[in-house]
Design a protein around this motif. Structure first.
Motif, short mmCIF file in Angstrom:
data_model
loop_
_atom_site.label_atom_id
_atom_site.label_comp_id
_atom_site.label_asym_id
_atom_site.label_seq_id
_atom_site.Cartn_x
_atom_site.Cartn_y
_atom_site.Cartn_z
N VAL A 1 33.61 -28.22 -19.13
CA VAL A 1 33.78 -28.34 -17.68
C VAL A 1 34.83 -29.38 -17.33
O VAL A 1 35.32 -29.41 -16.20
N SER A 2 35.19 -30.24 -18.28
CA SER A 2 36.19 -31.28 -18.04
C SER A 2 37.54 -30.94 -18.68
O SER A 2 38.43 -31.79 -18.76
N ALA A 3 37.69 -29.70 -19.13
CA ALA A 3 38.85 -29.34 -19.96
C ALA A 3 40.03 -28.80 -19.17
O ALA A 3 40.93 -28.19 -19.75
N GLY A 4 40.08 -29.03 -17.86
CA GLY A 4 41.22 -28.57 -17.07
C GLY A 4 42.57 -29.02 -17.61
O GLY A 4 43.49 -28.20 -17.73
N PRO A 5 42.74 -30.32 -17.94
CA PRO A 5 44.03 -30.76 -18.49
C PRO A 5 44.43 -30.02 -19.77
O PRO A 5 45.59 -29.66 -19.96
N LEU A 6 43.45 -29.77 -20.65
CA LEU A 6 43.74 -29.05 -21.89
C LEU A 6 44.15 -27.62 -21.60
O LEU A 6 45.10 -27.09 -22.20
N LEU A 7 43.44 -26.96 -20.68
CA LEU A 7 43.74 -25.56 -20.37
C LEU A 7 45.13 -25.42 -19.78
O LEU A 7 45.91 -24.55 -20.20
N VAL A 8 45.48 -26.28 -18.83
CA VAL A 8 46.81 -26.21 -18.21
C VAL A 8 47.89 -26.52 -19.23
O VAL A 8 48.95 -25.87 -19.26
N HIS A 9 47.65 -27.48 -20.11
CA HIS A 9 48.62 -27.81 -21.16
C HIS A 9 48.84 -26.60 -22.07
O HIS A 9 49.99 -26.27 -22.41
N ALA A 10 47.74 -25.93 -22.44
CA ALA A 10 47.86 -24.76 -23.32
C ALA A 10 48.58 -23.62 -22.62
O ALA A 10 49.43 -22.93 -23.22
N LEU A 11 48.27 -23.39 -21.34
CA LEU A 11 48.94 -22.31 -20.60
C LEU A 11 50.43 -22.58 -20.44
O LEU A 11 51.25 -21.66 -20.53
N TRP B 1 40.65 -35.87 -22.61
CA TRP B 1 41.60 -34.75 -22.50
C TRP B 1 42.85 -35.18 -21.73
O TRP B 1 43.96 -34.79 -22.07
N GLY B 2 42.66 -35.99 -20.68
CA GLY B 2 43.82 -36.46 -19.91
C GLY B 2 44.76 -37.31 -20.75
O GLY B 2 45.99 -37.24 -20.60
N THR B 3 44.19 -38.11 -21.65
CA THR B 3 45.00 -38.97 -22.51
C THR B 3 45.75 -38.15 -23.56
O THR B 3 46.90 -38.47 -23.90
N LEU B 4 45.12 -37.11 -24.05
CA LEU B 4 45.70 -36.33 -25.15
C LEU B 4 46.68 -35.26 -24.68
O LEU B 4 47.31 -34.61 -25.51
N THR B 5 46.81 -35.06 -23.38
CA THR B 5 47.74 -34.06 -22.85
C THR B 5 48.79 -34.76 -22.00
O THR B 5 48.49 -35.18 -20.88
N PRO B 6 50.02 -34.90 -22.48
CA PRO B 6 51.06 -35.60 -21.73
C PRO B 6 51.34 -34.99 -20.36
O PRO B 6 51.84 -35.68 -19.47
N THR C 1 45.93 -28.22 -12.71
CA THR C 1 44.63 -28.67 -13.23
C THR C 1 43.60 -28.76 -12.11
O THR C 1 42.46 -28.32 -12.25
N ALA C 2 44.01 -29.34 -10.97
CA ALA C 2 43.11 -29.45 -9.84
C ALA C 2 42.70 -28.08 -9.33
O ALA C 2 41.54 -27.85 -8.96
N ALA C 3 43.65 -27.13 -9.29
CA ALA C 3 43.34 -25.78 -8.82
C ALA C 3 42.34 -25.08 -9.74
O ALA C 3 41.38 -24.45 -9.27
N VAL C 4 42.55 -25.20 -11.04
CA VAL C 4 41.63 -24.59 -12.01
C VAL C 4 40.24 -25.19 -11.90
O VAL C 4 39.22 -24.48 -11.88
N THR C 5 40.18 -26.51 -11.81
CA THR C 5 38.89 -27.20 -11.74
C THR C 5 38.17 -26.86 -10.44
O THR C 5 36.95 -26.65 -10.42
N THR C 6 38.92 -26.80 -9.34
CA THR C 6 38.32 -26.48 -8.05
C THR C 6 37.80 -25.04 -8.03
O THR C 6 36.73 -24.76 -7.47
N PRO D 1 53.11 -34.07 -11.78
CA PRO D 1 52.48 -33.61 -10.53
C PRO D 1 52.21 -32.11 -10.51
O PRO D 1 51.18 -31.66 -10.03
N ALA D 2 53.16 -31.31 -11.04
CA ALA D 2 52.97 -29.85 -11.03
C ALA D 2 51.81 -29.44 -11.92
O ALA D 2 50.95 -28.64 -11.52
#
Length: 271
Positions: free
Chosen positions: A90-100, A216-221, A232-237, A226-227
């Protein structure tokens, strides 16, 4: 018998305790090579646990304080253990966006982290998450859930915690990043409360969720872009909105269809 928790007094005290850290953040520059460029004011992570401890001690003494902090160590029973697997997801938004972004051909780099550094990050984020969730979850969440229901409680705590973080975020990030982070943090609190409700009100489950979102936020540059942060915010929301739509708002512990069946009524819009 200790008095019932007072969430709004807790919120006010937590903000008051954080104010000196906010001032310190304006006066002292963020040290180099700090994870996620966190400002000095991020040390305010101690404030929710401290505020909860002070209020609990005042109402119930040492025994009540021990009971409060014990909730971070011993999961309640019964516990649906499968739900603990949701904590990193549930906290993996940064990872998902980085992968996409990577799959879409956007040039992204992966963080290079050694095992000792990774373990140090886990330890740091575990301490910070435990200190915060001793207040936000162990002290305030149950009281608001019992009063208003789980979904409204999650949104209220999400808005309060996001507002509490605005000053530190603003000290190191532009306004658009802060706005997206505010939205993402409210959505994350809904998801974390959902996990909390389905793990028998387990504070360690929320601590794990909190730990993972920072990790996850630390491990994904791309976390600082901002984009990417908007995505990430859109996916999590969207995930939080799905939970609010599909799960019983009073408890967040069972799907709406099952809740309506148990109550002997049909879902809204159906006979």
């Amino acid at each position: 018998m200790p008095a019932a928790p007072t969430p709004f007094r807790f919120f006010l005290l937590t903000f008051a305790l954080a104010a000196p850290f906010w001032v310190l953040g304006f006066l002292v520059a963020s040290p180099d090579r700090v994870p996620m460029d966190m400002p000095v004011s991020a040390l305010m992570f101690v404030c929710p646990g401290l505020a909860a401890t002070l209020l609990t001690w005042r109402s119930g003494g040492r025994a009540a304080v021990r009971a409060l902090w014990a909730r971070l160590l011993v999961p309640p029973r019964p516990v649906r253990w499968a739900w603990y697997a949701a904590a990193p997801l549930v906290s993996a938004g940064p990872l998902l966006v980085h992968a996409l972004a990577h799959l879409a051909g956007v040039p992204v780099t992966a963080a290079r982290t050694t095992l000792p550094t990774l373990l140090a990050l886990v330890a740091l984020y575990l301490v910070a998450a435990a200190a915060e969730e001793a207040g936000w979850t162990a002290y305030a969440t149950d009281a608001l859930c019992d009063r208003w229901g789980a979904a409204p409680a999650a949104v209220v705590i999400g808005v309060v915690t996001s507002a509490w973080h605005v000053v530190p975020w603003s000290q190191v990030h532009p306004p658009d990043w802060v706005a997206w982070q505010f939205l993402a943090s409210v959505a994350l609190r809904v998801l974390w409360t959902w996990v909390y409700a389905n793990t028998g009100r387990s504070v360690p489950a929320v601590v794990a969720c909190h730990l993972f979102v920072n990790l996850w936020g630390t491990l994904t540059p791309t976390f600082d872009s901002p984009a990417a942060h908007a995505a990430t915010a859109a996916v999590t929301t969207a995930a939080a909105a799905a939970v609010l739509l599909l799960w019983d708002g009073r408890t967040l512990a069972r799907p709406r269809r099952r809740a309506h069946r148990a109550a002997g009524t049909a879902p809204e819009g159906r006979p």
